[in-house]
Design a protein around this motif. Structure first.
Motif, PDB file in Angstrom:
ATOM      1  N   LEU A  47       0.835  -1.209   0.000  1.00  0.00           N
ATOM      2  CA  LEU A  47       0.000   0.000   0.000  1.00  0.00           C
ATOM      3  C   LEU A  47       0.866   1.254   0.000  1.00  0.00           C
ATOM      4  O   LEU A  47       0.576   2.235  -0.686  1.00  0.00           O
ATOM      5  CB  LEU A  47      -0.932  -0.020   1.223  1.00  0.00           C
TER       6      LEU A  47
ATOM      7  N   LEU B 189      -9.414   4.441  -3.436  1.00  0.00           N
ATOM      8  CA  LEU B 189     -10.813   4.552  -3.002  1.00  0.00           C
ATOM      9  C   LEU B 189     -11.197   5.998  -2.728  1.00  0.00           C
ATOM     10  O   LEU B 189     -12.331   6.390  -2.936  1.00  0.00           O
ATOM     11  CB  LEU B 189     -11.041   3.728  -1.730  1.00  0.00           C
TER      12      LEU B 189
ATOM     13  N   LEU C  58      -7.078   7.064   0.632  1.00  0.00           N
ATOM     14  CA  LEU C  58      -7.483   5.709   1.014  1.00  0.00           C
ATOM     15  C   LEU C  58      -7.249   4.770  -0.166  1.00  0.00           C
ATOM     16  O   LEU C  58      -7.786   4.982  -1.255  1.00  0.00           O
ATOM     17  CB  LEU C  58      -8.964   5.694   1.413  1.00  0.00           C
TER      18      LEU C  58
ATOM     19  N   GLN D  79      -6.793   0.574  -1.608  1.00  0.00           N
ATOM     20  CA  GLN D  79      -7.197  -0.813  -1.317  1.00  0.00           C
ATOM     21  C   GLN D  79      -6.427  -1.792  -2.184  1.00  0.00           C
ATOM     22  O   GLN D  79      -6.325  -1.628  -3.405  1.00  0.00           O
ATOM     23  CB  GLN D  79      -8.696  -0.992  -1.560  1.00  0.00           C
TER      24      GLN D  79
ATOM     25  N   ARG E  44      -7.214  -2.288   3.263  1.00  0.00           N
ATOM     26  CA  ARG E  44      -7.175  -0.878   2.899  1.00  0.00           C
ATOM     27  C   ARG E  44      -6.205  -0.103   3.784  1.00  0.00           C
ATOM     28  O   ARG E  44      -6.070  -0.433   4.963  1.00  0.00           O
ATOM     29  CB  ARG E  44      -8.579  -0.273   3.023  1.00  0.00           C
TER      30      ARG E  44
ATOM     31  N   SER F  88     -11.634  -5.947   3.373  1.00  0.00           N
ATOM     32  CA  SER F  88     -13.056  -5.811   3.119  1.00  0.00           C
ATOM     33  C   SER F  88     -13.656  -7.196   3.002  1.00  0.00           C
ATOM     34  O   SER F  88     -12.974  -8.154   2.678  1.00  0.00           O
ATOM     35  CB  SER F  88     -13.288  -5.037   1.834  1.00  0.00           C
TER      36      SER F  88
END
Lengths: 144, 130
Positions: free
Chosen positions: A34, A90, A104, A106, A117, A143
């Motif tokens: 990420l 996101l 943000l 994901q 995330r 998620s």
């Protein structure tokens, strides 16, 4: 009997420790992916599309956005940077001060991706204004 | 209770005790090993936080160079000078085509404890683009 029970209990604890470590390694791997995606995205925006810095993500693909066409905006949002694990943007939400953005991201949910995330705080500043700091605020879990 | 029953009970007790002690011993070894692995992860995390602080401090000062490749080279030189924690292997790789700098950290005794971060000078205002 006491010896049998205590040894089984210890065995369970040991197994739990092993699983915990494996999960910690996975979390860090997700954090790193990420974070790499955040660096790539912010670099592209800083260098190629700085007008997006203070524009919410939902407005990026709108017709009439000055510095980016719809295809490029879609590519940025969908993480189409050619990396093996494309990361989805996101949200990109500048605050009212114009000095900070919440990002943000994901991870993919397909092909073994965890779908986890990550929330990042991006600091803006300078003249012309550019992002200069990316700080991870935490993982928000996978998620469902 | 007959002699045969007593003998059988003793054999069962000894077998169960022996198996339990083996499980107990291997479990304790695994728990100690897990503690060592956790410490290794914490060491790597600490090292990464220190390096992140270094590049954040540099970013506050403004661009290192106009071109991103040159900025990556300067960043590499500065991070190479940063103090290194004992027991942690640090590898800094300059990526081609202005892709940035790859920072890899690994514990010397626990190879599964590792982190890998990409630093792109363009994302930190350390360069202005080609």
């Amino acid at each position: 009997m006491g010896l049998v029970l205590s040894s089984l209990s210890l065995q369970a604890t040991a197994l739990q420790s092993k699983l915990h470590f494996r999960s910690q390694v996975q979390v860090r791997s997700d954090q790193d992916q990420l974070s790499q995606a955040a660096q790539r995205l912010v670099s592209q925006i800083n260098l190629l599309h700085p007008c997006l810095l203070n524009l919410p993500e939902q407005d990026w693909a709108l017709q009439g956005t000055a510095c980016i066409d719809t295809n490029q905006a879609t590519s940025l949002i969908q993480g189409g940077d050619g990396s093996p694990a494309d990361v989805l943007t996101l949200d990109w939400q500048p605050d009212a001060s114009g000095q900070k953005v919440m990002l943000l991201l994901q991870l993919p949910t397909v092909e073994g991706g965890s779908g986890r995330r990550g929330l990042f705080a991006i600091q803006l500043g300078g003249d012309p204004i550019r992002a200069w700091s990316i700080q991870e605020q935490g993982l928000l879990g996978a998620s469902s | 209770m007959t002699m045969a029953e007593v003998t059988l009970a003793a054999v069962i007790l000894m077998g169960a005790s022996s198996a339990s002690l083996q499980i107990w011993s291997s479990s304790m070894a695994e728990i100690h090993s897990a503690q060592r692995r956790q410490l290794a992860l914490n060491r790597i995390d600490g090292e990464l936080i220190l390096l992140q602080k270094q590049w954040q401090q540099l970013a506050q000062l403004g661009p290192l160079a106009p071109a991103c490749l040159a900025a990556s080279e300067q960043l590499l030189a500065k991070l190479q000078q940063a103090p290194q924690a004992a027991g942690v292997e640090r590898e800094l790789t300059l990526l081609p085509a202005e892709e940035g700098l790859l920072v890899s950290l690994r514990d010397q005794n626990e190879p599964r404890a590792h982190r890998q971060q990409l630093v792109k000078p363009g994302a930190l205002r350390l360069c202005e683009g080609a």
